[in-house]
Design an enzyme around this catalytic site. Structure first.
Site, short mmCIF file in Angstrom:
data_model
loop_
_atom_site.label_atom_id
_atom_site.label_comp_id
_atom_site.label_asym_id
_atom_site.label_seq_id
_atom_site.Cartn_x
_atom_site.Cartn_y
_atom_site.Cartn_z
N GLU A 1 59.20 47.32 48.09
CA GLU A 1 59.55 45.95 48.46
C GLU A 1 60.76 45.38 47.73
OE1 GLU A 1 56.96 47.10 46.75
OE2 GLU A 1 56.27 45.70 45.21
N HIS B 1 53.34 45.40 55.18
CA HIS B 1 52.95 45.43 53.77
C HIS B 1 54.12 44.98 52.88
CE1 HIS B 1 50.80 47.05 50.21
NE2 HIS B 1 52.03 47.29 49.79
N GLU B 2 55.27 45.59 53.09
CA GLU B 2 56.40 45.26 52.21
C GLU B 2 56.84 43.81 52.40
OE1 GLU B 2 56.47 47.36 50.04
OE2 GLU B 2 55.64 49.06 51.13
N HIS C 1 54.76 41.50 50.34
CA HIS C 1 55.11 41.42 48.92
C HIS C 1 56.04 40.26 48.61
CE1 HIS C 1 53.29 44.70 46.75
NE2 HIS C 1 53.67 45.60 47.63
N GLU D 1 49.37 44.30 44.59
CA GLU D 1 49.04 45.20 45.69
C GLU D 1 47.78 44.79 46.46
OE1 GLU D 1 51.17 47.12 46.83
OE2 GLU D 1 52.55 47.41 45.15
N ASP E 1 52.74 54.68 36.07
CA ASP E 1 52.74 55.58 37.23
C ASP E 1 51.53 56.51 37.21
OD1 ASP E 1 55.05 54.59 38.31
OD2 ASP E 1 56.35 56.21 37.62
N TYR F 1 44.97 48.51 45.38
CA TYR F 1 45.19 48.13 46.78
C TYR F 1 43.86 47.81 47.47
CZ TYR F 1 49.85 50.32 46.48
OH TYR F 1 51.12 50.65 46.14
N1 BES Z 1 55.22 48.62 45.51
C1 BES Z 1 54.62 49.69 46.22
C2 BES Z 1 55.14 51.03 45.83
C3 BES Z 1 55.03 51.35 44.36
C4 BES Z 1 53.93 50.98 43.62
C5 BES Z 1 56.02 52.06 43.74
C6 BES Z 1 53.86 51.30 42.26
C7 BES Z 1 55.94 52.36 42.41
C8 BES Z 1 54.86 51.99 41.66
C9 BES Z 1 54.76 49.50 47.73
O1 BES Z 1 54.68 48.19 48.15
C10 BES Z 1 53.61 50.21 48.39
O2 BES Z 1 52.52 49.83 48.14
N2 BES Z 1 53.88 51.20 49.22
C11 BES Z 1 52.86 51.90 49.96
C12 BES Z 1 52.87 51.40 51.38
C13 BES Z 1 51.60 51.06 51.97
C14 BES Z 1 50.46 50.64 51.17
C15 BES Z 1 51.68 50.43 53.32
C16 BES Z 1 53.18 53.38 49.95
O3 BES Z 1 54.27 53.75 49.54
O4 BES Z 1 52.33 54.16 50.32
ZN ZN Z 2 52.73 47.45 47.92
#
Ligand code: BES
Ligand code: ZN
Length: 642
Positions: free
Chosen positions: A298, A322-323, A326, A345, A400, A408
């Site tokens: 996002e 989703h994005e 955010h 999340e 990470d 989520y």
């Molecule tokens: N912000 C996250 C991705 C992220 C989280 C990157 C933690 C690094 C560390 C992003 O918004 C996300 O949740 N992406 C999901 C998409 C989905 C839930 C629709 C993904 O990448 O799977």
């Molecule tokens: Zn996210």
């Protein structure tokens, strides 16, 4: 409603140990970044970004701040200057702490006539360059792009990789605006997570791109991409100020435009109607090359997305929903440390569903299953402390490492549970709006969120009854409990997912015997999403015998399916059953940059055929973004130099 300052992050006091961000080395409780100015040059030959970052700080502490401590990781720092003082600053880099990087200590001038006091503004210019060990930047060879003609560069800063691009207070607790001037040669386009102000031609294929992000954002939203890129606006909505559009490599434009032009602006509008006006001015989506490690990220003004969501049937538009969500949760209301990541999340996932369920492409209730399957898988894999919605990190632990579906899906389920506890959406939406209004632009803890929730409902006309109901919620279990399932039953509408469950149950029953009762027709009317639901349900049963898996594949064409969500579930099912599909899974995974796809497949492949898993990874290592590279190597038990 007005709140005591207690509800705002109290920036002038040291945060309590629980709420202090343990993943930053910076002294963010003493000085606070207000603005960052970047002056960068992309060096395509050396694969580094060089230039300077000028950070403006506000002093928060009256107690004689003597130094500014910033996060940095693998940066080559050449000069530090206190702007306006005409002096070079005294600075030093601490010894590297694994994952955290090196604290950059900048001594503040002692020669000032008056001591530094609260409210003072200090600007510091740091001249530096990134290095090839940078963990945020992915540098792609032309062969790794669609046209295969030009190199490509992109960043991924969340969770704590911004510090390998910019020396900064790399914590979600701090929000700063930024501006950037970025020069690039080779005629390539440069994009940043901000508003484009100007593009200056410098001759010989060199251009300078000028950007501004006037809204305060956390460091993890600073983002850059550069390469052969084209732009197309989506249609503007008459009654809205903001624009939407997409950026892609030229060969992806038609498909990307078709896939997302119908929904994007409507999603922003729907989300606005549920929360507050969109404040970032533009909402664009950039589709990256295959190696992008996430589904979506996002970055402010400019979501980064994997090209695998250009599915051809608009079945992955939920990623964009989703994005977009955010923009209010994460980019609007931030989390004060990675322990409170679920505020980003979980809330985003909750809003994403409200936004996307209003679209006809979604089957009410289908997500439930995909959700549950992913969540339960992760809960079973994770140590107890990361099964918690609000995990406690150890000092210097890599956020990470804890990345999973827990924040989520436990988060979104918890909010759905609270929505029902207080009596449904009619009551919950006004509360959500008040939550956004109260905290937008700040970074908060779970406790601040909960205090506001109670304060809000106490003032509600049915306040007594609602707070009594909320009082009965098992807060401790939801927020701090571990275990492999949710702590309360949350029921969902399964009208349209029932056919998927039923088919899965039939396969489960037929597992050892005759599969002649099945035919291609079983899934003919199924959307891609329904196939995912079916496969997720099937995965919730004990592993099928290999010959049943082969029959399943033959009938429904799963291993060769172009939709990666389907491919993922199929190869998971197959690898849980035996090594028969190991080679096919290895061939499938080598161009899947998204960690959602590659990590589970590498993990399962490693259980079935460890040598094949390791060889497949090592032969293709350069394809993966540094973050994915590190996580896969760790999953496979391989040692990396970092
Ligand atoms: N912000 C996250 C991705 C992220 C989280 C990157 C933690 C690094 C560390 C992003 O918004 C996300 O949740 N992406 C999901 C998409 C989905 C839930 C629709 C993904 O990448 O799977
Ligand atoms: Zn996210």
């Amino acid at each position: 409603m007005s709140f005591s300052p207690h509800y705002r992050p109290s920036s002038n006091s040291t945060p309590s140990p629980l709420d202090r961000d343990l993943a930053t080395l910076s002294n963010y409780h003493q000085v606070l970044t207000k603005h960052i100015s970047l002056d960068w040059e992309i060096d395509w030959t050396k694969q580094v970004i060089g230039g300077s970052a000028t950070l403006q700080f506000e002093v928060k502490d009256d107690g004689g701040v003597k130094e500014v401590v910033l996060d940095s990781s693998y940066l080559d720092i050449s000069d530090v200057e206190i702007v306006g003082s005409g002096e070079k600053a005294q600075w030093s880099l601490d010894k590297r702490i694994e994952v955290m990087g090196q604290a950059l200590r900048i001594q503040l001038p002692t020669s000032r006539p008056v001591p530094i006091k609260k409210g003072d503004l200090i600007s510091i210019k740091i001249t530096y360059s990134t290095t090839p060990q940078c963990t945020a930047l992915g540098w792609l060879e032309p062969a790794q792009t669609k046209s295969k003609l030009h190199p490509y560069l992109y960043s991924q800063a969340q969770a704590i990789h911004a510090r390998s691009m910019v020396p900064c207070q790399d914590t979600p607790a701090v929000k700063a605006s930024y501006d950037a001037k970025v020069r690039s040669g080779r005629g390539l386009e440069v994009l940043l997570s901000a508003l484009r102000k100007d593009v200056r031609d410098l001759g010989e294929g060199r251009r300078e791109f000028v950007y501004e992000q006037p809204v305060g954002i956390p460091s993890y939203l600073i983002a850059i991409a550069a390469g052969e890129l084209t732009h197309k606006p989506f249609e503007k909505l008459k009654d809205r100020k903001w624009d939407t559009g997409c950026w892609t490599e030229p060969l992806n434009m038609d498909a990307a435009y078709w896939e997302f032009h119908k929904d994007t602006a409507n999603f922003v509008k729907t989300a606005e109607d549920l929360t507050s006006p969109y404040k970032f001015g533009t909402y664009e989506v950039l589709f990256l090359p295959e190696s992008f490690p996430y589904g979506g990220m996002e970055n402010s003004c400019l979501t980064f997305a994997t090209p695998t969501i250009i599915a051809g049937d608009r079945s992955s538009v939920d990623v964009v929903a989703h994005e977009i969500s955010h923009s209010w949760f994460g980019n609007g209301i931030g989390c004060a440390s990675w322990s409170h990541f679920w505020l980003n999340e979980g809330w985003t996932t909750y809003l994403e569903r409200l936004v996307s369920f209003s679209q006809p492409v979604f089957i009410g209730g289908y997500l439930v299953l995909t959700i549950r399957a992913g969540l339960i898988d992760d809960l079973e894999r994770l140590p107890a402390r990361f099964q918690k919605m609000v995990p406690e990190y150890k000092e210097h632990e890599d956020p990470d490492e804890a990345y999973s579906q827990v924040p989520y899906e436990k988060g979104a389920n918890f909010l759905l549970y609270l929505e029902r506890t207080v009596g449904g959406l009619d009551i919950f939406i006004p509360y959500m709006k008040d939550y956004v209004k109260t905290f937008e632009g700040t970074s908060i803890t779970t406790e601040q969120w909960r205090e506001h929730l109670f304060a809000y409902f106490k003032k509600h006309e049915d306040g007594e009854e609602l707070t009594r109901k909320l009082g009965k919620v098992d807060w401790d279990e939801w927020l701090h409990g571990s275990g492999t399932d949710l702590c309360a039953e949350v029921k969902y509408d399964d009208t349209l997912s029932k056919a998927c469950y039923d088919l899965a149950a039939r396969w489960d029953k037929a597992r050892d015997g005759d599969v002649s009762g099945f035919s291609k027709g079983d899934v003919e009317g199924f959307s891609a999403t329904q196939k995912v639901v079916f496969l997720d349900k099937l995965e919730s049963y004990p592993a099928l015998p290999p010959k049943t898996v082969a029959a399943l594949d033959k009938l429904y064409d799963l291993s060769s399916n172009g939709n990666a969500e389907i491919g993922l579930r199929f190869f998971e099912t197959a690898l849980k059953s035996g090594p028969e599909y190991a080679e096919a899974a290895a061939a499938w995974v080598i161009n899947k940059g998204r960690m959602k796809f590659n990590r589970p497949i590498f993990r399962l492949l490693n259980e079935q055929k460890p040598e094949l898993a390791k060889k497949t990874f090592m032969d293709n290592e350069s394809f993966f973004h540094p973050i994915a590279r590190k996580m896969i190597a760790r999953d496979l038990g391989l040692k990396m130099d970092q």
